[in-house]
Design a protein around this motif. Structure first.
Motif, short mmCIF file in Angstrom:
data_model
loop_
_atom_site.label_atom_id
_atom_site.label_comp_id
_atom_site.label_asym_id
_atom_site.label_seq_id
_atom_site.Cartn_x
_atom_site.Cartn_y
_atom_site.Cartn_z
N TYR A 86 10.87 4.33 0.12
CA TYR A 86 11.25 4.57 -1.27
C TYR A 86 11.69 6.02 -1.48
O TYR A 86 11.24 6.92 -0.79
N ASP A 87 12.58 6.19 -2.44
CA ASP A 87 13.03 7.52 -2.85
C ASP A 87 12.23 7.88 -4.09
O ASP A 87 12.44 7.30 -5.16
N SER A 88 11.31 8.84 -3.96
CA SER A 88 10.42 9.17 -5.07
C SER A 88 11.15 9.86 -6.22
O SER A 88 10.73 9.74 -7.37
N LYS A 89 12.21 10.56 -5.93
CA LYS A 89 12.95 11.25 -7.00
C LYS A 89 13.74 10.25 -7.86
O LYS A 89 13.78 10.37 -9.07
N GLU A 123 0.88 -1.17 0.00
CA GLU A 123 0.00 0.00 0.00
C GLU A 123 0.91 1.22 0.00
O GLU A 123 1.67 1.43 0.95
N VAL A 124 0.87 2.00 -1.08
CA VAL A 124 1.77 3.14 -1.25
C VAL A 124 1.13 4.40 -0.66
O VAL A 124 -0.01 4.72 -0.98
N LYS A 125 1.88 5.08 0.18
CA LYS A 125 1.41 6.32 0.81
C LYS A 125 2.34 7.46 0.43
O LYS A 125 3.56 7.30 0.39
N ASP A 150 11.82 10.82 2.69
CA ASP A 150 11.84 12.05 3.49
C ASP A 150 10.84 11.99 4.63
O ASP A 150 11.11 12.46 5.74
N VAL A 151 9.68 11.38 4.40
CA VAL A 151 8.68 11.23 5.46
C VAL A 151 9.16 10.20 6.47
O VAL A 151 9.01 10.39 7.68
#
Length: 120
Positions: free
Chosen positions: A108-111, A40-42, A83-84
């Motif tokens: 995860y690193d979104s960038k 589940e991606v937040k 970061d969160v």
């Protein structure tokens, strides 16, 4: 490494449909075996990380219970941006809730669009 098998994963129970963002098979190097997972991606984009955390934990618990009844071989993960994770999830409050609720994380690193770590 994970191989996505369903996007999203549909769970039907008691006449209610729910959808977990991803279903995948994760290769565990130490055991050399596949493990079925659901993710589940937040994103945590609102101004209140605490509020989103409460919602995410509740949703995670719902999904974990449903999976235990419908697909007990599948382990659930909550995916959170790095970061969160570093700014909120590493704090004492979040750590207590994560431990007591037995929540598995995928950071995860979104960038870079890359998984940083799996936390069981």
């Amino acid at each position: 490494m994970a191989h996505i098998t369903d996007d999203p994963l549909r769970i039907r129970y008691g006449g209610v449909d729910t959808y977990i963002d991803l279903a995948a098979e994760r290769v565990i190097a130490a055991e050399k075996a596949d493990q079925k997972i659901a993710v589940e991606v937040k994103s945590f984009l609102s101004d209140s990380t605490t509020y989103e955390f409460h919602l995410a934990v509740g949703q995670y618990v719902d999904y974990r219970i449903l999976l235990s009844k419908t697909q007990p071989e599948r382990r659930l993960y909550m995916a959170v941006p790095s970061d969160v994770y570093h700014g909120f999830f590493e704090g004492m409050f979040a750590q207590l809730i994560l431990q007591e609720a037995q929540i598995h994380l995928l950071v995860y690193d979104s960038k870079r669009e890359a998984i940083e770590q799996w936390i069981n």
